[in-house]
Design a protein around this motif. Structure first.
Motif, PDB file in Angstrom:
ATOM      1  N   THR A  60      45.770  52.641  34.807  1.00  0.00           N
ATOM      2  CA  THR A  60      45.435  51.173  35.195  1.00  0.00           C
ATOM      3  C   THR A  60      46.511  50.485  35.536  1.00  0.00           C
ATOM      4  O   THR A  60      47.624  51.142  36.084  1.00  0.00           O
ATOM      5  CB  THR A  60      44.909  50.443  33.846  1.00  0.00           C
ATOM      6  N   SER A  61      46.473  49.157  35.782  1.00  0.00           N
ATOM      7  CA  SER A  61      47.501  48.426  36.871  1.00  0.00           C
ATOM      8  C   SER A  61      48.336  47.597  35.532  1.00  0.00           C
ATOM      9  O   SER A  61      47.904  47.635  34.591  1.00  0.00           O
ATOM     10  CB  SER A  61      46.842  47.371  37.468  1.00  0.00           C
ATOM     11  N   GLU A 113      49.118  44.601  35.676  1.00  0.00           N
ATOM     12  CA  GLU A 113      48.188  43.690  35.475  1.00  0.00           C
ATOM     13  C   GLU A 113      47.387  43.397  34.266  1.00  0.00           C
ATOM     14  O   GLU A 113      47.158  42.674  33.268  1.00  0.00           O
ATOM     15  CB  GLU A 113      47.539  42.848  36.726  1.00  0.00           C
ATOM     16  N   SER A 114      46.789  44.733  34.316  1.00  0.00           N
ATOM     17  CA  SER A 114      45.794  44.873  33.258  1.00  0.00           C
ATOM     18  C   SER A 114      46.565  45.216  31.840  1.00  0.00           C
ATOM     19  O   SER A 114      45.963  44.523  30.744  1.00  0.00           O
ATOM     20  CB  SER A 114      44.819  46.282  33.494  1.00  0.00           C
ATOM     21  N   LEU A 148      47.327  42.138  30.465  1.00  0.00           N
ATOM     22  CA  LEU A 148      46.213  41.193  29.678  1.00  0.00           C
ATOM     23  C   LEU A 148      46.441  41.648  28.337  1.00  0.00           C
ATOM     24  O   LEU A 148      45.884  40.610  27.337  1.00  0.00           O
ATOM     25  CB  LEU A 148      45.117  41.622  30.624  1.00  0.00           C
ATOM     26  N   SER A 149      46.634  42.796  27.994  1.00  0.00           N
ATOM     27  CA  SER A 149      46.600  43.081  26.533  1.00  0.00           C
ATOM     28  C   SER A 149      47.875  42.337  25.784  1.00  0.00           C
ATOM     29  O   SER A 149      47.668  41.939  24.475  1.00  0.00           O
ATOM     30  CB  SER A 149      47.197  44.566  26.279  1.00  0.00           C
ATOM     31  N   PHE A 199      42.370  51.847  28.545  1.00  0.00           N
ATOM     32  CA  PHE A 199      42.508  50.738  28.507  1.00  0.00           C
ATOM     33  C   PHE A 199      41.810  49.712  27.736  1.00  0.00           C
ATOM     34  O   PHE A 199      42.284  48.795  26.989  1.00  0.00           O
ATOM     35  CB  PHE A 199      42.940  50.169  30.029  1.00  0.00           C
ATOM     36  N   LEU A 245      43.186  47.381  24.611  1.00  0.00           N
ATOM     37  CA  LEU A 245      42.932  45.751  24.711  1.00  0.00           C
ATOM     38  C   LEU A 245      42.313  45.470  23.203  1.00  0.00           C
ATOM     39  O   LEU A 245      42.882  44.424  22.609  1.00  0.00           O
ATOM     40  CB  LEU A 245      41.930  45.497  25.792  1.00  0.00           C
TER      41      LEU A 245
END
Length: 505
Positions: free
Chosen positions: A59-60, A62-63, A66-67, A115, A119
Motif C-alpha cells: 500500500t502507499s 499515505e495510507s 492514515l493509521s 491494510f 487500520l
C-alpha cells in the motif's frame, strides 16, 4: 456542641490521607509509570517502520499515515470514557480491561497481512493504551497528599515522557534487524509483562472504592496477591470511607463538563499549547536532521535521545521542586500540612504553591524553542540543535508536571476524568499544529516557524498569571457549589465517630 467539635478535631487528626505505606506507594507509582509509557511508545515506535509497512502490505505511505491519524483520534476520545469509568468503579478493572485489549491488538497487528486489518487494529491498540496516563493521575490523587504529590506525578510521568524518545530508536532497530512485525511482538511481550504485574500486585486505590485504603477491595478490584495474603496484624486507624452512591453508567462526555470551569479551562489551554509545541518539535526532528545533516534512518532515530534525557531528568527534578514549593508556601501561610481530609482547604493557596517556580521554565522554554528553529535554519553544528532540544525537553516536561499536578489538586474527586479532558484538548491542539507544521516551514522557513511556536507558547504566561491571581476565587466558588465526594465521605466518618461517642456515653 463542644463534644462534637472535639470529636471532629480528633477525627481529623487521627485519620490519615492514605493507609498505604511509603514502600507500597513507591511500588504503585512504579507500576503506574510503566503502564503509562505504552500510549506514547506505541505511537513513536511505529514511525521508523512506515516505509517497511507500506512495502510489506503493498500500500502507499499515505495510507499508512492514515493509521497514524486514526490512532491519534482514538487516543483523544477513549480516555474520556476510561477516565470516567475509573473514577466510578475503580482503577484496577479499567487497567486490566485496557491491557487485555492492548495485548490482543498487538498480537493481531503482528500477524495481520492487509491494510484494513492494520487500520482497525491500530485503533483498537490505541483504545487499549490511550487511557493509561489519565489513570495514572487518578492513582496519584488517591495515594498522595498535596505535599507529596509533585514528586509522585514526576515519577509517573517519567514513562510517558521518555517513551517518545526511546520509541523511534527501538522501532528503528527492530524494523531494520528483525522486520516490522517484531515491533508489535515487542509491544505484545512488554504489555503482557505489565498486565501480569498489574493483575498480581497493583492494589485498588480509587477512593470511591477503598476510601483512604482502609476499606478492603473485593472482586476484580482486589489484586491476586492480597487474596492469598494473610491479614497484617496492624493497629487499625480510622479511615475515610468510600462514598455510598448508586451505580451510574459511564459518562463519555463528563470530561467536557469540567472544561467549563474557569480554572480547569485555563490549565487545559496552557498545557495544550505546550504539548502542541512539544509534538511539533518531535515531529520535525527526524525529517529535519535527514535533510540538513544527511543522516540515515537509524542515526535520525538516535537524535531523539537528548530530548528523552531532558524529559527524564526534568520529570524527577520537577517533582522534588513542586514538593519544596508546597512546603515553602505552607510554612509562609502557617498551614499545618496533611490533615485527614487531605489538605482540601479553601484557604490554602495551592495555585501559588504549584506555580511558584514555573516562570523560569516558561521563559527558558520559549527562548530555546525559537533558538532550536534558528540553529536548524543556519545549519549550525549538530551539537547546537541537540543541546537546545535537550533544554526544550526538560522545560516543557517541567510545565507538564506543574500543570498536571495542579489539575489533580483542583479535582481530587475526579482526577482521571479531568486528566482525560486535558488529554482531549492537547490532542486537538497538537493535531492542529502538526497539520500546519510543514506548511509553515515551507512558507517561512524552519527558523520563523519555531519562532511562531515560541510566541504561541509565550501566550501561556498571562493564562498562568490569571490562574495564580483569580484561581483561588474560582476554586472556592466551585467547591462551595460542588463539595467533593471525599469531603462528604469525611463528614460521614466524623458523624459515625460522634454517634459512637454518644452511645459510649
Amino acid at each position: 456542641m463542644a463534644m462534637t467539635q472535639d470529636v471532629e478535631a480528633a477525627g481529623l487528626q487521627a485519620t490519615p490521607y492514605t493507609t498505604f505505606s511509603k514502600v507500597s506507594k513507591r511500588w504503585i507509582v512504579l507500576i503506574v509509570a510503566f503502564a503509562g509509557m505504552f500510549s506514547p511508545l506505541s505511537s513513536f515506535i511505529y514511525y521508523p517502520a512506515i516505509n517497511a509497512l507500506a512495502s510489506g502490505l503493498q500500500t502507499s505511505v499515505e495510507s499508512i499515515n492514515l493509521s497514524i491519524t486514526s490512532y491519534m483520534i482514538v487516543s483523544g476520545i477513549l480516555p474520556s470514557i476510561l477516565g470516567n469509568a475509573a473514577d466510578q468503579i475503580g482503577r484496577r478493572p479499567v487497567y486490566v480491561v485496557a491491557f487485555v485489549v492492548y495485548f490482543i491488538a498487538n498480537v493481531g497487528l503482528a500477524i495481520q497481512n492487509s491494510f484494513p486489518a492494520l487500520l482497525v487494529l491500530r485503533m483498537i491498540q490505541s483504545a487499549g493504551s490511550s487511557g493509561t496516563i489519565a489513570l495514572g493521575y487518578g492513582v496519584i490523587a488517591d495515594i498522595a497528599p498535596p505535599s507529596e504529590r509533585g514528586l509522585y506525578v514526576g515519577i509517573v510521568l517519567c514513562g510517558p515522557n521518555v517513551a517518545p524518545s526511546l520509541g523511534p530508536v527501538i522501532g528503528g532497530v527492530l524494523a531494520d534487524r528483525a522486520g516490522w512485525r517484531w515491533i508489535f511482538w515487542f509491544l505484545c511481550i512488554m504489555s503482557g509483562l505489565c498486565l501480569f504485574i498489574i493483575c498480581l500486585f497493583l492494589p485498588e486505590t480509587a477512593r470511591s472504592v477503598v476510601g483512604n485504603g482502609s476499606t478492603p477491595a473485593t472482586g476484580i478490584n482486589q489484586d491476586l496477591v492480597s487474596k492469598y495474603r494473610s491479614r497484617r496484624s496492624e493497629k487499625e486507624s480510622p479511615g475515610i470511607l468510600p462514598e455510598k452512591k448508586k451505580f451510574k453508567m459511564f459518562n463519555p462526555i463528563a470530561c467536557l463538563s469540567v472544561m467549563f470551569y474557569k480554572d480547569n479551562a485555563t490549565i487545559f489551554l496552557a498545557n495544550g499549547i505546550f504539548y502542541m509545541t512539544y509534538c511539533c518539535i518531535q515531529a520535525s526532528l527526524s525529517s529535519s536532521f535527514i535533510s540538513i545533516y544527511h543522516y540515515q534512518e537509524l542515526e535520525a532515530g538516535l537524535i531523539y535521545l537528548p530530548f528523552g534525557f531532558g524529559c527524564l531528568m526534568a520529570s524527577y527534578a520537577a517533582g522534588r521542586l513542586l514538593n519544596r514549593d508546597y512546603r515553602i508556601v505552607a510554612k509562609k501561610n502557617d498551614f499545618c500540612g496533611d490533615r485527614g481530609n487531605g489538605d482540601d482547604s479553601l484557604d490554602f493557596p495551592i495555585e501559588k504553591a504549584r506555580l511558584r517556580s514555573v516562570w523560569v521554565s516558561l521563559i527558558v522554554s520559549v527562548v530555546a524553542i525559537a533558538g532550536y528553529g534558528w540553529t536548524l535554519q543556519a545549519k549550525t553544528h549538530v551539537a547546537a540543535p541537540l543541546a537546545l532540544q535537550f533544554i526544550v525537553g526538560a522545560t516543557t516536561t517541567t510545565m507538564f508536571n506543574v500543570l498536571g499536578t495542579l489539575l489533580v489538586d483542583l479535582n481530587r474527586d475526579r482526577p482521571s476524568t479531568v486528566s482525560a479532558g486535558s488529554n482531549l484538548v492537547r490532542c486537538v491542539l497538537s493535531a492542529s499544529g502538526l497539520a500546519a507544521l510543514q506548511e509553515i516551514i515551507n512558507a517561512v522557513g524552519v527558523g520563523w516557524c519555531f519562532t511562531i511556536f515560541a510566541a504561541i507558547a509565550a501566550t501561556t504566561a498571562p493564562l498562568l498569571l490569571m490562574e495564580r491571581q483569580w484561581g483561588p476565587a474560582w476554586r472556592a466558588k466551585r467547591q462551595r457549589e460542588e463539595p467533593t465526594a471525599e469531603r462528604r465521605s469525611s463528614d460521614r466518618t466524623l458523624r459515625d465517630l460522634a454517634d459512637g461517642d454518644k452511645q459510649g456515653g
